[in-house]
Design a protein around this motif. Structure first.
Motif, mmCIF file in Angstrom:
data_model
loop_
_atom_site.group_PDB
_atom_site.id
_atom_site.type_symbol
_atom_site.label_atom_id
_atom_site.label_comp_id
_atom_site.label_asym_id
_atom_site.label_seq_id
_atom_site.Cartn_x
_atom_site.Cartn_y
_atom_site.Cartn_z
ATOM 1 N N ARG A 111 54.700 41.028 52.594
ATOM 2 C CA ARG A 111 54.800 39.556 52.528
ATOM 3 C C ARG A 111 56.218 39.115 52.859
ATOM 4 O O ARG A 111 56.405 38.127 53.574
ATOM 5 N N ALA A 112 57.188 39.860 52.344
ATOM 6 C CA ALA A 112 58.594 39.490 52.614
ATOM 7 C C ALA A 112 58.897 39.571 54.112
ATOM 8 O O ALA A 112 59.817 38.922 54.600
ATOM 9 N N LYS A 113 58.112 40.366 54.823
ATOM 10 C CA LYS A 113 58.325 40.463 56.282
ATOM 11 C C LYS A 113 57.386 39.519 57.024
ATOM 12 O O LYS A 113 57.112 39.702 58.213
ATOM 13 N N ASP A 114 56.829 38.554 56.283
ATOM 14 C CA ASP A 114 55.985 37.496 56.853
ATOM 15 C C ASP A 114 54.614 37.941 57.340
ATOM 16 O O ASP A 114 54.010 37.282 58.187
ATOM 17 N N HIS A 115 54.134 39.035 56.842
ATOM 18 C CA HIS A 115 52.760 39.415 57.154
ATOM 19 C C HIS A 115 51.835 38.663 56.207
ATOM 20 O O HIS A 115 52.155 38.514 55.010
ATOM 21 N N ALA A 116 50.698 38.212 56.718
ATOM 22 C CA ALA A 116 49.713 37.571 55.832
ATOM 23 C C ALA A 116 48.932 38.665 55.111
ATOM 24 O O ALA A 116 48.515 39.641 55.741
ATOM 25 N N LEU A 117 48.786 38.526 53.804
ATOM 26 C CA LEU A 117 48.155 39.605 53.050
ATOM 27 C C LEU A 117 47.362 39.063 51.862
ATOM 28 O O LEU A 117 47.821 38.170 51.152
ATOM 29 N N ILE A 118 46.168 39.592 51.691
ATOM 30 C CA ILE A 118 45.367 39.267 50.512
ATOM 31 C C ILE A 118 45.439 40.481 49.603
ATOM 32 O O ILE A 118 45.140 41.598 50.035
ATOM 33 N N TYR A 119 45.861 40.265 48.357
ATOM 34 C CA TYR A 119 45.921 41.385 47.417
ATOM 35 C C TYR A 119 44.948 41.108 46.286
ATOM 36 O O TYR A 119 45.017 40.058 45.630
ATOM 37 N N LEU A 120 44.025 42.020 46.065
ATOM 38 C CA LEU A 120 43.034 41.819 45.004
ATOM 39 C C LEU A 120 43.372 42.707 43.804
ATOM 40 O O LEU A 120 43.122 43.921 43.839
ATOM 41 N N PRO A 121 43.944 42.104 42.751
ATOM 42 C CA PRO A 121 44.198 42.909 41.544
ATOM 43 C C PRO A 121 42.881 43.310 40.882
ATOM 44 O O PRO A 121 41.845 42.668 41.126
ATOM 45 N N LEU A 122 42.952 44.317 40.039
ATOM 46 C CA LEU A 122 41.739 44.837 39.411
ATOM 47 C C LEU A 122 41.013 43.763 38.599
ATOM 48 O O LEU A 122 39.790 43.752 38.515
ATOM 49 N N ASP A 123 41.798 42.859 37.999
ATOM 50 C CA ASP A 123 41.176 41.870 37.114
ATOM 51 C C ASP A 123 40.906 40.532 37.792
ATOM 52 O O ASP A 123 40.633 39.537 37.131
ATOM 53 N N ASP A 124 40.985 40.487 39.115
ATOM 54 C CA ASP A 124 40.651 39.253 39.838
ATOM 55 C C ASP A 124 39.139 39.014 39.725
ATOM 56 O O ASP A 124 38.352 39.896 40.087
ATOM 57 N N PRO A 125 38.722 37.863 39.234
ATOM 58 C CA PRO A 125 37.275 37.631 39.076
ATOM 59 C C PRO A 125 36.503 37.713 40.401
ATOM 60 O O PRO A 125 35.303 37.986 40.400
ATOM 61 N N ASN A 126 37.187 37.482 41.519
ATOM 62 C CA ASN A 126 36.491 37.574 42.818
ATOM 63 C C ASN A 126 36.406 39.003 43.354
ATOM 64 O O ASN A 126 35.801 39.247 44.397
#
Ligand SMILES: Cc1cc2nc3c(=O)[nH]c(=O)nc-3n(C[C@H](O)[C@H](O)[C@H](O)COP(=O)(O)OP(=O)(O)OC[C@H]3O[C@@H](n4cnc5c(N)ncnc54)[C@H](O)[C@@H]3O)c2cc1C
Ligand code: SF4
Length: 513
Positions: free
Chosen positions: A65-80
């Protein structure tokens, strides 16, 4: 259709910052990383392993992200979070209207098959690319050994040295020999002090709470305010540098030594950083060679050759074995061993000092060095006739660096000889003699290393002869073992009987040793 909305998957062991994917941000590309129950639950893992993987994944995501890449991060406890790769990918493709999917080739057979199946069902186009990590491709190994009965590491290693021009003098090995093992592999004699292991103090309390709250089943110890393992590339580099400064000069000499004075001796402890791809094998080898070239007065050639052999030889070789033998390898059980794994593998509660030390530090640090894995816990499991499935399950769970591509060939083939000798020319088994030669364990043990039977006789001794006796049909003709049988047959039959009786008693009471 134009590929103008691309979803790219990064798995937890694909944290290779220098991969060509990440060299510059691309507006069409979004990366996805996910913490999923599918991965926390396929085997019971050491708690430090789960937490270290997630911490390293999160640090990697931040870096992208710091290098401006778009990223979706799904933590273990994300309801989705659907908790499976397929569930999450399908949901994201649909919700965010991606029109292309890409993934990096996984190193595990299980995931390779799963992704191959999944992409066939996707409503979008897809492609898979190399992780740019290993020095061989999956197929190279099969080609190299095509038509040969055995996969000998030595010939593979020499070919790798030549191919990558590492420690070579033209077409000859530097120093005139390929292998300096005779000078290496000594018992620790106190001649030089053992370096203090470089430990990190990563605060992973939130992550730890999350996995506890989620009910992920783990085992082993953790101090979540101070996770000792590297979780980003700069820590991984720092660990490597600490090894080059303090460990390399004695690496080969004490490679096989074991002592209660230290849990890591002169080992590098970089396997987690390598297996998550935070470090590249060539970068490690080149850095080690540079250090050796600068310090030839203090670092002898056998130390650098011993270290290079581990990474350029053993690591790549094991990966080759994995891809050459999967999925067969996962079911092999040459000796038809059936015994359950003794309980003390999960608690270290045993009177056998060598086992207590190796298992104890595995539970405490999620780490044991090679010879402890091979000649203590692995050796004991083989002598005791434990089912390789249970041995595998333990090794795959307990170590910080355990990923199936490297765990399975080391455990099932090399340590349990369940492949019937495709990898190792003879089983790695020993009585107390070897353990005593290479360690200070026996001096502090409740058992008597010299006794094969009778009171307090070391279990390794009778189980060792019992192993050869019960498998004589499978092993006797092996030219590398013939000597062992000659010694056994020369023993007085009454003595043989006493040894075998002792072994039977121990086998019936495995959990009480
Ligand atoms: C039964 C058994 C199970 C094992 N399971 C694993 C595992 O799950 N994951 C894993 O990475 N290693 C495994 N190994 C190999 C080896 O024990 C570890 O790589 C090593 O102990 C890691 O510690 P280190 O980084 O301090 O290694 P060092 O002794 O400092 O060696 C440097 C590097 O060489 C490489 N290396 C050395 N030996 C091997 C080997 N036999 N196979 C592959 N790479 C090697 C590793 O990348 C290691 O980091 C296993 C060995 C045995 C006998
Ligand atoms: S005496 Fe036997 S059980 Fe005890 S440390 Fe030595 S090898 Fe291990």
């Amino acid at each position: 259709m134009a590929k103008d909305k691309i979803l790219r998957l990064i798995l937890g062991d694909q944290l290779n910052e220098n991969h060509s994917w990440f060299q510059k941000p691309d507006k069409a590309v979004t990366y996805v990383m996910m913490e999923i129950r599918q991965e926390t639950d396929y085997v019971k893992h050491h708690v430090q392993k789960v937490v270290a993987f997630f911490a390293a994944m999160r640090a990697f995501a931040e870096k992208l992200r710091a290098k401006d890449h778009a990223l979706i991060y799904l933590p273990l406890d994300d309801p989705n979070n659907q908790q499976t790769i397929a569930g999450n990918i399908n949901r994201l493709l649909k919700e965010k209207h991606f029109n292309h999917f890409a993934y990096l080739l996984p190193d595990e057979y299980r995931l390779d098959i799963e992704l191959q199946k999944m992409v066939k069902t996707l409503p979008v186009s897809w492609d898979a690319v190399d992780t740019e990590h290993f020095l061989t491709r999956r197929q190279d190994f099969k080609d190299f050994f095509d038509g040969k009965k055995r996969y000998l590491m030595e010939s593979f290693y020499r070919q790798m040295r030549k191919k990558h021009d590492i420690l070579m003098d033209g077409d000859k090995p530097l120093g005139g020999r390929w292998n300096f093992d005779v000078e290496n592999r000594r018992r620790y004699d106190g001649r030089v002090p053992i370096p203090k292991p470089k430990l990190f103090h990563n605060d992973v309390r939130k992550l730890h709470q999350m996995i506890e709250k989620g009910g992920v089943k783990t085992f082993g110890d953790i101090d979540p305010g101070h996770l000792i393992w590297p979780v980003n590339r700069s820590q991984a580099r720092a660990l490597l540098n600490a090894f080059l400064k303090d460990g390399l000069k004695e690496f080969g000499t004490y490679q096989d030594a074991m002592t209660t004075q230290s849990w890591s001796l002169f080992h590098a402890r970089i396997s987690f950083a390598l297996n998550t791809k935070m470090l590249h094998p060539l970068e490690v080898i080149e850095a080690a060679i540079r250090t050796w070239e600068k310090e030839k007065r203090t670092i002898k050639i056998q130390q650098i050759e011993g270290f290079v052999r581990q990474i350029l030889g053993w690591r790549e070789y094991m990966r080759g074995i994995y891809w050459a033998l999967m999925p067969r390898l996962g079911c092999m059980n040459y000796f038809n061993h059936r015994a359950p794994l003794p309980d003390y593998y999960w608690t270290a509660d045993t009177k056998m000092q060598c086992m207590r030390a190796a298992i104890g530090q595995s539970l405490e640090h999620a780490y044991a060095h090679h010879i402890q894995r091979l000649m203590v816990t692995g050796n004991f499991a083989l002598l005791a006739g434990v089912h390789p499935d249970q041995v595998d399950e333990w090794y795959l769970g307990v170590y910080i660096d355990a990923i199936q591509w490297v765990e399975l060939p080391n455990t099932r083939a090399m340590s349990q000889w369940a492949d019937g000798g495709l990898v190792a020319t003879k089983p790695y088994v020993s009585s107390a003699n070897y353990i005593n030669k290479m360690s200070d364990y026996c001096r502090q043990c409740a058992y008597d290393r010299q006794r094969p039977h009778g009171e307090a006789a070391c279990p390794f001794n009778s189980l060792f002869w019992n192993f050869f006796n019960r498998h004589h049909q499978k092993l006797e003709k092996n030219p590398r073992i013939g000597m062992m049988y000659r010694t056994w047959y020369r023993k007085d039959p009454k003595e043989q009987k006493r040894i075998l009786k002792q072994a039977e008693t121990y086998k019936k009471n495995l959990n009480r040793l």
